[in-house]
Write a protein that holds these residues in place. Structure first.
Motif, PDB file in Angstrom:
ATOM      1  N   SER A  57      -5.582   4.831  -3.442  1.00 43.58           N
ATOM      2  CA  SER A  57      -6.732   4.181  -3.512  1.00 43.58           C
ATOM      3  C   SER A  57      -6.738   3.487  -4.827  1.00 43.58           C
ATOM      4  N   GLU A  58      -6.807   4.207  -5.909  1.00 39.01           N
ATOM      5  CA  GLU A  58      -7.472   3.168  -6.948  1.00 39.01           C
ATOM      6  C   GLU A  58      -6.418   2.655  -7.498  1.00 39.01           C
TER       7      GLU A  58
ATOM      8  N   GLN B 270      -5.612  -0.345  -6.501  1.00 40.14           N
ATOM      9  CA  GLN B 270      -6.328  -1.448  -6.171  1.00 40.14           C
ATOM     10  C   GLN B 270      -6.318  -1.656  -7.695  1.00 40.14           C
ATOM     11  N   ARG B 271      -5.300  -1.103  -8.569  1.00 37.93           N
ATOM     12  CA  ARG B 271      -4.359  -1.298  -9.561  1.00 37.93           C
ATOM     13  C   ARG B 271      -3.466  -1.989  -9.504  1.00 37.93           C
TER      14      ARG B 271
ATOM     15  N   VAL C  13      -3.424  -4.340  -7.019  1.00 39.26           N
ATOM     16  CA  VAL C  13      -3.948  -5.334  -6.535  1.00 39.26           C
ATOM     17  C   VAL C  13      -4.053  -6.869  -7.355  1.00 39.26           C
ATOM     18  N   ALA C  14      -4.353  -5.361  -8.634  1.00 41.54           N
ATOM     19  CA  ALA C  14      -5.342  -6.634  -9.463  1.00 41.54           C
ATOM     20  C   ALA C  14      -4.023  -6.861 -10.895  1.00 41.54           C
TER      21      ALA C  14
ATOM     22  N   THR D 170      -2.505  -6.814   0.636  1.00 38.08           N
ATOM     23  CA  THR D 170      -4.395  -7.237   0.568  1.00 38.08           C
ATOM     24  C   THR D 170      -4.994  -6.469   2.117  1.00 38.08           C
TER      25      THR D 170
ATOM     26  N   TYR E 240      -4.469  -2.964   1.352  1.00 40.12           N
ATOM     27  CA  TYR E 240      -5.708  -2.649   0.723  1.00 40.12           C
ATOM     28  C   TYR E 240      -6.456  -2.596   1.431  1.00 40.12           C
ATOM     29  N   ASN E 241      -6.690  -3.444   2.395  1.00 43.26           N
ATOM     30  CA  ASN E 241      -8.540  -3.685   3.614  1.00 43.26           C
ATOM     31  C   ASN E 241      -8.081  -2.397   4.330  1.00 43.26           C
TER      32      ASN E 241
ATOM     33  N   LYS F 221      -6.250   0.526   3.924  1.00 45.14           N
ATOM     34  CA  LYS F 221      -6.992   1.648   3.509  1.00 45.14           C
ATOM     35  C   LYS F 221      -8.298   2.088   2.963  1.00 45.14           C
ATOM     36  N   ASP F 222      -9.211   0.443   2.479  1.00 46.44           N
ATOM     37  CA  ASP F 222     -10.602   0.450   2.108  1.00 46.44           C
ATOM     38  C   ASP F 222     -11.319   1.356   3.469  1.00 46.44           C
TER      39      ASP F 222
END
Length: 161
Positions: free
Chosen positions: A81-82, A85-86, A88-89, A141, A144-145, A147-148
């Motif tokens: 997840s981290e 997130q990186r 995605v950033a 996205t 990410y969703n 995985k979130d």
């Protein structure tokens, strides 16, 4: 004759004493056999308890093993997840940069009539790149969703444990 009677009385007394000793010994033997039977039953009971406790220890060890695996999976999910997130950033930054480049290119197209055809091709190329990036951004996205949500479900399952 009297001696014979005395001897007979003595023999009867000895026989009575021997008989009493034999009865006492039999009673003692019976008591010891009952104690032995009780001890054997106690041994069987304790062996059953030992078996039950060993089974309980095995179940506890299995639960511990499962908990350790779940914790490792949680850590792996957290790391993934981290990492996402990186990514995605980075993609957002790249998208911002691409959008800036697109705006600069559009402005240059407006200012330059001489190179209009050349810049029109460039705009089409950049628009395609933008669409790809937006598509990638949307996919990322969605990932990410997902995985979130997976992370939240995993956290909820850990809380339920």
């Amino acid at each position: 004759m009297e001696k014979l009677r005395e001897k007979l009385t003595t023999l009867r007394a000895e026989a009575d004493t021997a008989s009493q000793r034999a009865e006492d010994a039999e009673a003692q033997n019976k008591k010891l056999e009952q104690e032995l039977t009780a001890k054997e039953q106690e041994i069987i009971s304790l062996q059953n308890k030992i078996s039950l406790l060993e089974a309980e220890v095995e179940r506890a060890e299995k639960k511990l093993s499962d908990a350790k695996l779940a914790k490792e999976e949680e850590e792996n999910t957290k790391n993934i997840s981290e990492s996402l997130q990186r990514k995605v950033a980075l993609l957002e930054n790249e998208l911002d940069n691409t959008e800036k480049n697109l705006k600069e290119t559009v402005e240059k197209l407006r200012q330059t009539d001489v190179k209009a055809e050349h810049f029109e091709r460039k705009v089409q190329q950049l628009e395609a790149e933008k669409a790809d990036l937006e598509k990638k951004y949307d996919e990322m996205t969605e990932k990410y969703n997902e995985k979130d949500k997976e992370l939240e479900e995993t956290l909820k399952s850990f809380e339920n444990l």
